[in-house]
Design a protein around this motif. Sequence first.
Motif, PDB file in Angstrom:
ATOM      1  N   GLY A 439     -17.614  -5.107  -1.581  1.00 55.25           N
ATOM      2  CA  GLY A 439     -17.147  -3.819  -1.070  1.00 55.25           C
ATOM      3  C   GLY A 439     -15.671  -3.784  -0.739  1.00 55.25           C
ATOM      4  N   ASN A 440     -14.905  -4.779  -1.187  1.00 56.57           N
ATOM      5  CA  ASN A 440     -13.453  -4.772  -0.974  1.00 56.57           C
ATOM      6  C   ASN A 440     -12.758  -4.101  -2.153  1.00 56.57           C
ATOM      7  OD1 ASN A 440     -13.792  -6.395   1.393  1.00 56.57           O
ATOM      8  ND2 ASN A 440     -13.970  -8.198   0.071  1.00 56.57           N
ATOM      9  N   LEU A 441     -11.678  -3.410  -1.858  1.00 55.97           N
ATOM     10  CA  LEU A 441     -10.918  -2.706  -2.886  1.00 55.97           C
ATOM     11  C   LEU A 441      -9.582  -3.401  -3.102  1.00 55.97           C
ATOM     12  CD1 LEU A 441     -11.127   1.154  -2.190  1.00 55.97           C
ATOM     13  CD2 LEU A 441     -11.647   0.026  -4.347  1.00 55.97           C
ATOM     14  N   GLU A 442      -9.143  -3.446  -4.337  1.00 56.57           N
ATOM     15  CA  GLU A 442      -7.785  -3.884  -4.593  1.00 56.57           C
ATOM     16  C   GLU A 442      -7.270  -3.210  -5.853  1.00 56.57           C
ATOM     17  OE1 GLU A 442      -7.294  -8.036  -5.354  1.00 56.57           O
ATOM     18  OE2 GLU A 442      -9.195  -8.204  -6.428  1.00 56.57           O
ATOM     19  N   GLY A 443      -5.937  -3.104  -5.929  1.00 54.39           N
ATOM     20  CA  GLY A 443      -5.362  -2.467  -7.098  1.00 54.39           C
ATOM     21  C   GLY A 443      -3.925  -2.031  -6.861  1.00 54.39           C
ATOM     22  N   ASN A 444      -3.475  -1.106  -7.715  1.00 60.04           N
ATOM     23  CA  ASN A 444      -2.070  -0.685  -7.720  1.00 60.04           C
ATOM     24  C   ASN A 444      -1.945   0.815  -7.492  1.00 60.04           C
ATOM     25  OD1 ASN A 444      -0.902  -3.346  -8.583  1.00 60.04           O
ATOM     26  ND2 ASN A 444      -2.177  -2.944 -10.386  1.00 60.04           N
ATOM     27  N   ILE A 445      -0.872   1.181  -6.812  1.00 58.28           N
ATOM     28  CA  ILE A 445      -0.591   2.587  -6.526  1.00 58.28           C
ATOM     29  C   ILE A 445       0.828   2.891  -6.988  1.00 58.28           C
ATOM     30  CG2 ILE A 445      -0.674   4.401  -4.784  1.00 58.28           C
ATOM     31  CD1 ILE A 445      -1.820   2.199  -2.872  1.00 58.28           C
ATOM     32  N   LYS A 484      -3.979  -4.515   3.341  1.00 53.95           N
ATOM     33  CA  LYS A 484      -2.877  -5.462   3.228  1.00 53.95           C
ATOM     34  C   LYS A 484      -2.026  -5.084   2.021  1.00 53.95           C
ATOM     35  CE  LYS A 484      -1.661 -10.329   2.657  1.00 53.95           C
ATOM     36  NZ  LYS A 484      -2.149 -11.706   2.391  1.00 53.95           N
ATOM     37  N   ILE A 485      -0.729  -4.929   2.252  1.00 50.78           N
ATOM     38  CA  ILE A 485       0.197  -4.656   1.156  1.00 50.78           C
ATOM     39  C   ILE A 485       0.660  -5.990   0.604  1.00 50.78           C
ATOM     40  CG2 ILE A 485       2.419  -3.636   0.518  1.00 50.78           C
ATOM     41  CD1 ILE A 485       1.944  -1.599   2.741  1.00 50.78           C
ATOM     42  N   GLU A 486       0.244  -6.279  -0.599  1.00 52.46           N
ATOM     43  CA  GLU A 486       0.546  -7.587  -1.189  1.00 52.46           C
ATOM     44  C   GLU A 486       1.927  -7.614  -1.837  1.00 52.46           C
ATOM     45  OE1 GLU A 486      -2.897  -8.298  -3.673  1.00 52.46           O
ATOM     46  OE2 GLU A 486      -3.907  -9.310  -1.999  1.00 52.46           O
ATOM     47  N   SER A 487       2.394  -6.463  -2.336  1.00 56.42           N
ATOM     48  CA  SER A 487       3.745  -6.400  -2.895  1.00 56.42           C
ATOM     49  C   SER A 487       4.174  -4.939  -2.993  1.00 56.42           C
ATOM     50  CB  SER A 487       3.813  -7.062  -4.272  1.00 56.42           C
ATOM     51  OG  SER A 487       3.062  -6.329  -5.210  1.00 56.42           O
ATOM     52  N   LEU A 503       3.054  -0.079  -5.437  1.00 57.03           N
ATOM     53  CA  LEU A 503       2.420  -0.929  -4.421  1.00 57.03           C
ATOM     54  C   LEU A 503       1.224  -1.657  -5.008  1.00 57.03           C
ATOM     55  CD1 LEU A 503       2.190   1.681  -1.508  1.00 57.03           C
ATOM     56  CD2 LEU A 503       4.090   0.155  -1.985  1.00 57.03           C
ATOM     57  N   LYS A 504       1.038  -2.872  -4.556  1.00 49.79           N
ATOM     58  CA  LYS A 504      -0.200  -3.601  -4.826  1.00 49.79           C
ATOM     59  C   LYS A 504      -0.876  -3.829  -3.488  1.00 49.79           C
ATOM     60  CE  LYS A 504      -2.186  -7.679  -7.066  1.00 49.79           C
ATOM     61  NZ  LYS A 504      -1.907  -8.951  -7.780  1.00 49.79           N
ATOM     62  N   VAL A 505      -2.118  -3.358  -3.347  1.00 51.37           N
ATOM     63  CA  VAL A 505      -2.777  -3.405  -2.046  1.00 51.37           C
ATOM     64  C   VAL A 505      -4.186  -3.975  -2.156  1.00 51.37           C
ATOM     65  CG1 VAL A 505      -1.472  -1.389  -1.250  1.00 51.37           C
ATOM     66  CG2 VAL A 505      -3.765  -1.077  -2.205  1.00 51.37           C
ATOM     67  N   LYS A 506      -4.665  -4.419  -1.010  1.00 53.68           N
ATOM     68  CA  LYS A 506      -6.056  -4.851  -0.897  1.00 53.68           C
ATOM     69  C   LYS A 506      -6.615  -4.260   0.382  1.00 53.68           C
ATOM     70  CE  LYS A 506      -9.110  -8.862  -1.113  1.00 53.68           C
ATOM     71  NZ  LYS A 506      -9.214 -10.332  -1.340  1.00 53.68           N
TER      72      LYS A 506
END
Length: 631
Positions: A439-445, A484-487, A503-506
């Motif tokens: 149920g965790n989300l990650e990706g790019n914005i 969390k903002i990873e980059s 942005l790359k976030v999780k």
Amino acid sequence: MLKKILFFLLLTSFCYSQDFRLSALSISKELTENANSVVRDQKLEIDISSLNQMQIKKKKIISVLNSKGLNNVDAVEYYDKSTKVKLIEATIYNSYGEEIKKIKRKDFQDRSVVDGFSVLTDGRILYLDYTPIAYPFTIVYESIVESNNTAFIPSWYPLDDYYESIEKSSIKIEYIKTLGFKFKENNFIGDKIKKEEKENSITYTAENIFAEKPEEYSPIIEKKFPIVVFGLDKFNLEGFEGSAVSWEEFGKLWYKNLVSDSEEISLETKAKINELVNNETDVLKKARIIYEFVQNRTRYVSVQLGIGGWKPMKPIDVDKLGYGDCKALSNYTRVLLKNVGIESYYTVIYGDSKKKDFDQDFVSKQGNHVILTIPYQDKNIFLECTNQNVPFGYGGTFTDDRFALLIKPQGGQIIKTSSYSELDNLQQIHAKMSFDTNGNLEGNIKIVSKGIQYDDVYNIQNSSKQDIENYYYQSKFPWINNMKIESFTFNNDKDKIEFTENLKVKIEKSLVKTNNVNLFSFNIFNKLTSIPQRYKNRKYPLEIKRGYSDEDIVEIEIPSTFKIESIPDDVIIENKFGKYQMECRVKNNVFIYKRVVTIKQGVYEKSEYENYRQFIEQIVKNDNAKLTIKE
């Protein structure tokens, strides 16, 4: 018998040591309702005895009911070489009207008029720094100021702030008829204000004006509260005799005496700018090169030395020192452009996000900021010369959509600055995310901002990593937990005036489990969360100062072990205020959410406010829609 006599003497002494007219306890209930302070009696007496002599005499009695009312005391005077403070004093009374403290001139704070950017000034300020021992209390403030400048006559605001009531307020101006005294009344409603005119004087008196609360989405105070502005057709400004018969005449004086008397720059700078534009024929491209030259070699510093409050530093001095205020940097840019054959005009404006206009119908010294205008084909290009980062031709919310004064050799001219429509003020978000089986989300914005929405974000590129992260966590996406903002990377395209955030976030634990079913708020990155306040009896019109558009696409890859139980229906809401559209689809295990919001700029009758409030309420409701997901 002796006890009775002693009691009588004590009572008499007590009565004579206080003045119930100064007691905050004597204020009527109607005046204290919604009030942090009550002006008991305010008298402003102005004597214009000659072209270059004006005396301003103030007496203000104000009862301060709580700490928020301290801001309305206004025990402050400014002075410089042309303006002298002849008297300044105050007396403090407790809630019963008993005198508890006298404050003389030596007890006032005397400081240089310096803000965070000012380094050059001969202006000074005298102000009262008083910490009360209890509330309520009453202060009687008195001052006498004399000035050689008659270009500015104080305006009369019987009510100048929210949460303040007026028991009585008056202004009396005595003048010489040959100077061409004039005045203009704004926002007068009802019979609370009385006027008395005589041959060489005018008096206004207001009584029993009740405190007002601010209303959301209402016009600025200058468009709501009663105001009288005053001026002279003939005036003195730091030794220059001026004319305000028309904007044309007023502009001629300004250009001749305050702008064009020195256009010298160094030979080195002349050679440099000509070299920079030597191979360029396009007027706007040449102007952009000069503008960026100024941005790269100057910085903003407020200058308030004598006539420097109105007259720009000489271009040769800006050239040498590398700094100046809005007047100096705008005029310096004008001179540089003139040296490469481009005409531009010094332009006076009210710089403020509230969109305050020049009063077109009242010729007088107005404005608090200067920009530069380049006429190009059938339009004007406006340059903000105090900001090293702003794109060419972009002023943002500080100078958009308002009337300003263009200063030409031929005279002054009122013009309108650039406005941005709701379609210009565009933010586009495209997010590509994926769920894992936990149920965790990650990706790019990707976020692209244009128009006024560019103004909201482009300065972030100059912030520290910590400040950038705080911006996203606390301001941009405050409703997202466990993110969390990873980059992050930014691209500021000054030519297109577009700012792009990548942005790359999780986001952990994006699913909320309820009765063996997971709920998911799929509008992750852009939602309205605040509904305008409801008013039982709204007083003022609805004003949407700036419109905007948002276009969002969120694509979320769903694991094969997840099953979407239900998808919200499409929504389209369209009315005079704008449009809201929401669409949800599932394609090849990818959930696709599309959202379009358009809010239109405009002024509407107060009766329309509730309809607008309900429109926003519907958007907030739909922005919180959820998916039902089973594992």
